[in-house]
Write a protein that holds these residues in place. Structure first.
Motif, mmCIF file in Angstrom:
data_model
loop_
_atom_site.group_PDB
_atom_site.id
_atom_site.type_symbol
_atom_site.label_atom_id
_atom_site.label_comp_id
_atom_site.label_asym_id
_atom_site.label_seq_id
_atom_site.Cartn_x
_atom_site.Cartn_y
_atom_site.Cartn_z
ATOM 1 N N ASP A 39 -8.571 18.865 -9.953
ATOM 2 C CA ASP A 39 -7.404 19.701 -10.243
ATOM 3 C C ASP A 39 -7.769 21.170 -10.371
ATOM 4 O O ASP A 39 -7.143 22.027 -9.754
ATOM 5 C CB ASP A 39 -6.708 19.229 -11.521
ATOM 6 C CG ASP A 39 -6.077 17.856 -11.365
ATOM 7 O OD1 ASP A 39 -5.671 17.507 -10.237
ATOM 8 O OD2 ASP A 39 -5.984 17.138 -12.383
ATOM 9 N N ILE A 40 -8.777 21.480 -11.200
ATOM 10 C CA ILE A 40 -9.164 22.873 -11.449
ATOM 11 C C ILE A 40 -10.683 22.963 -11.474
ATOM 12 O O ILE A 40 -11.353 22.132 -12.091
ATOM 13 C CB ILE A 40 -8.594 23.388 -12.789
ATOM 14 C CG1 ILE A 40 -7.059 23.342 -12.780
ATOM 15 C CG2 ILE A 40 -9.082 24.803 -13.091
ATOM 16 C CD1 ILE A 40 -6.411 23.663 -14.117
ATOM 17 N N ILE A 41 -11.203 23.989 -10.818
ATOM 18 C CA ILE A 41 -12.625 24.310 -10.905
ATOM 19 C C ILE A 41 -12.699 25.660 -11.607
ATOM 20 O O ILE A 41 -12.030 26.618 -11.191
ATOM 21 C CB ILE A 41 -13.304 24.391 -9.516
ATOM 22 C CG1 ILE A 41 -13.173 23.044 -8.777
ATOM 23 C CG2 ILE A 41 -14.778 24.746 -9.664
ATOM 24 C CD1 ILE A 41 -12.131 23.030 -7.725
ATOM 25 N N ALA A 42 -13.485 25.718 -12.664
ATOM 26 C CA ALA A 42 -13.545 26.940 -13.469
ATOM 27 C C ALA A 42 -14.995 27.217 -13.868
ATOM 28 O O ALA A 42 -15.867 26.358 -13.749
ATOM 29 C CB ALA A 42 -12.673 26.793 -14.714
ATOM 30 N N ARG A 43 -15.215 28.431 -14.333
ATOM 31 C CA ARG A 43 -16.545 28.820 -14.806
ATOM 32 C C ARG A 43 -16.397 29.461 -16.171
ATOM 33 O O ARG A 43 -15.456 30.208 -16.427
ATOM 34 C CB ARG A 43 -17.188 29.807 -13.841
ATOM 35 C CG ARG A 43 -18.586 30.264 -14.254
ATOM 36 C CD ARG A 43 -19.222 31.226 -13.260
ATOM 37 N NE ARG A 43 -18.345 32.238 -12.716
ATOM 38 C CZ ARG A 43 -17.980 33.366 -13.331
ATOM 39 N NH1 ARG A 43 -18.390 33.613 -14.550
ATOM 40 N NH2 ARG A 43 -17.190 34.237 -12.735
ATOM 41 N N LYS A 44 -17.324 29.138 -17.029
ATOM 42 C CA LYS A 44 -17.411 29.791 -18.332
ATOM 43 C C LYS A 44 -18.888 29.901 -18.666
ATOM 44 O O LYS A 44 -19.608 28.906 -18.636
ATOM 45 C CB LYS A 44 -16.670 29.017 -19.414
ATOM 46 C CG LYS A 44 -16.646 29.740 -20.747
ATOM 47 C CD LYS A 44 -15.756 29.021 -21.744
ATOM 48 C CE LYS A 44 -15.747 29.798 -23.059
ATOM 49 N NZ LYS A 44 -14.941 29.087 -24.051
ATOM 50 N N ASP A 45 -19.304 31.117 -18.943
ATOM 51 C CA ASP A 45 -20.719 31.402 -19.151
ATOM 52 C C ASP A 45 -21.475 30.969 -17.896
ATOM 53 O O ASP A 45 -21.111 31.339 -16.811
ATOM 54 C CB ASP A 45 -21.231 30.743 -20.437
ATOM 55 C CG ASP A 45 -20.444 31.208 -21.669
ATOM 56 O OD1 ASP A 45 -20.074 32.398 -21.721
ATOM 57 O OD2 ASP A 45 -20.182 30.380 -22.555
ATOM 58 N N ASN A 46 -22.499 30.159 -18.006
ATOM 59 C CA ASN A 46 -23.263 29.731 -16.839
ATOM 60 C C ASN A 46 -22.974 28.291 -16.447
ATOM 61 O O ASN A 46 -23.802 27.642 -15.822
ATOM 62 C CB ASN A 46 -24.765 29.891 -17.106
ATOM 63 C CG ASN A 46 -25.173 31.345 -17.150
ATOM 64 O OD1 ASN A 46 -24.642 32.159 -16.398
ATOM 65 N ND2 ASN A 46 -26.096 31.688 -18.030
ATOM 66 N N MET A 47 -21.803 27.794 -16.809
ATOM 67 C CA MET A 47 -21.431 26.400 -16.558
ATOM 68 C C MET A 47 -20.214 26.345 -15.639
ATOM 69 O O MET A 47 -19.248 27.071 -15.835
ATOM 70 C CB MET A 47 -21.100 25.712 -17.885
ATOM 71 C CG MET A 47 -20.673 24.274 -17.781
ATOM 72 S SD MET A 47 -22.038 23.133 -17.530
ATOM 73 C CE MET A 47 -22.889 23.242 -19.087
ATOM 74 N N VAL A 48 -20.283 25.465 -14.642
ATOM 75 C CA VAL A 48 -19.126 25.190 -13.798
ATOM 76 C C VAL A 48 -18.412 23.991 -14.409
ATOM 77 O O VAL A 48 -19.046 22.977 -14.717
ATOM 78 C CB VAL A 48 -19.530 24.894 -12.336
ATOM 79 C CG1 VAL A 48 -18.316 24.481 -11.515
ATOM 80 C CG2 VAL A 48 -20.202 26.106 -11.715
ATOM 81 N N HIS A 49 -17.102 24.115 -14.590
ATOM 82 C CA HIS A 49 -16.297 23.062 -15.198
ATOM 83 C C HIS A 49 -15.338 22.504 -14.154
ATOM 84 O O HIS A 49 -14.560 23.252 -13.563
ATOM 85 C CB HIS A 49 -15.480 23.613 -16.378
ATOM 86 C CG HIS A 49 -16.330 24.109 -17.495
ATOM 87 N ND1 HIS A 49 -16.574 23.361 -18.629
ATOM 88 C CD2 HIS A 49 -17.012 25.269 -17.658
ATOM 89 C CE1 HIS A 49 -17.364 24.045 -19.443
ATOM 90 N NE2 HIS A 49 -17.647 25.206 -18.868
ATOM 91 N N PHE A 50 -15.431 21.200 -13.932
ATOM 92 C CA PHE A 50 -14.482 20.500 -13.087
ATOM 93 C C PHE A 50 -13.472 19.877 -14.044
ATOM 94 O O PHE A 50 -13.848 19.084 -14.914
ATOM 95 C CB PHE A 50 -15.189 19.438 -12.247
ATOM 96 C CG PHE A 50 -16.183 20.055 -11.296
ATOM 97 C CD1 PHE A 50 -15.754 20.614 -10.102
ATOM 98 C CD2 PHE A 50 -17.538 20.089 -11.595
ATOM 99 C CE1 PHE A 50 -16.661 21.191 -9.223
ATOM 100 C CE2 PHE A 50 -18.446 20.665 -10.730
ATOM 101 C CZ PHE A 50 -18.010 21.226 -9.537
ATOM 102 N N VAL A 51 -12.213 20.285 -13.908
ATOM 103 C CA VAL A 51 -11.214 19.947 -14.913
ATOM 104 C C VAL A 51 -10.142 19.032 -14.327
ATOM 105 O O VAL A 51 -9.476 19.384 -13.353
ATOM 106 C CB VAL A 51 -10.555 21.222 -15.487
ATOM 107 C CG1 VAL A 51 -9.550 20.861 -16.568
ATOM 108 C CG2 VAL A 51 -11.610 22.187 -16.026
ATOM 109 N N GLU A 52 -9.999 17.879 -14.944
ATOM 110 C CA GLU A 52 -8.899 16.968 -14.635
ATOM 111 C C GLU A 52 -7.775 17.279 -15.614
ATOM 112 O O GLU A 52 -8.010 17.479 -16.808
ATOM 113 C CB GLU A 52 -9.360 15.517 -14.783
ATOM 114 C CG GLU A 52 -8.278 14.497 -14.606
ATOM 115 C CD GLU A 52 -7.734 14.403 -13.185
ATOM 116 O OE1 GLU A 52 -6.732 13.697 -13.003
ATOM 117 O OE2 GLU A 52 -8.295 15.016 -12.253
#
Length: 122
Positions: A39-52
């Protein structure tokens, strides 16, 4: 478009804004492969977050005790994992990553929503 799809799209839009208020930078949305969708691919700090994103509406059914995260079952996680592996390879991502869940509960009559972030669900 079905009412269910409308609710899902609304939830994803709300989740995107919710994540941005928490300091996430949105990199992409609706990455779709035949074996799964992110659904969403995001970044925060040095981490990639794959968000359902899981959304329910309290007005469209008897959901008094039902929670959106109950839709995050084993098969869904397996499909997400395959889609994530595809994304990582396609975009040559070498950062650390994790799978997160944003739950959205809509109160349509009141024009309100409640969101929660559940991190690292894999």
């Amino acid at each position: 478009m079905t009412k269910r799809k409308d609710i899902g799209n609304t939830g994803e839009h709300i989740a995107e804004g919710f994540l941005e208020t928490k300091g996430f930078v949105i990199l992409g949305k609706n990455y779709n492969k035949k074996w799964g969708e992110i659904d969403i691919i995001a970044r925060k700090d040095n981490m990639v977050h794959f968000v359902e994103v899981k959304t329910i509406s309290r007005e469209t059914g008897n959901y008094s005790i039902y929670r959106p995260e109950e839709n995050m079952h084993k098969k869904k996680i397996e499909r997400l994992h395959r889609a994530i592996q595809s994304y990582l390879g396609e975009f040559d991502i070498t950062h650390d990553w994790q799978l997160d869940l944003v739950t959205v509960t809509l109160f349509i009559k009141d024009k309100k929503a409640e969101c929660a972030l559940i991190e690292n669900v894999l």
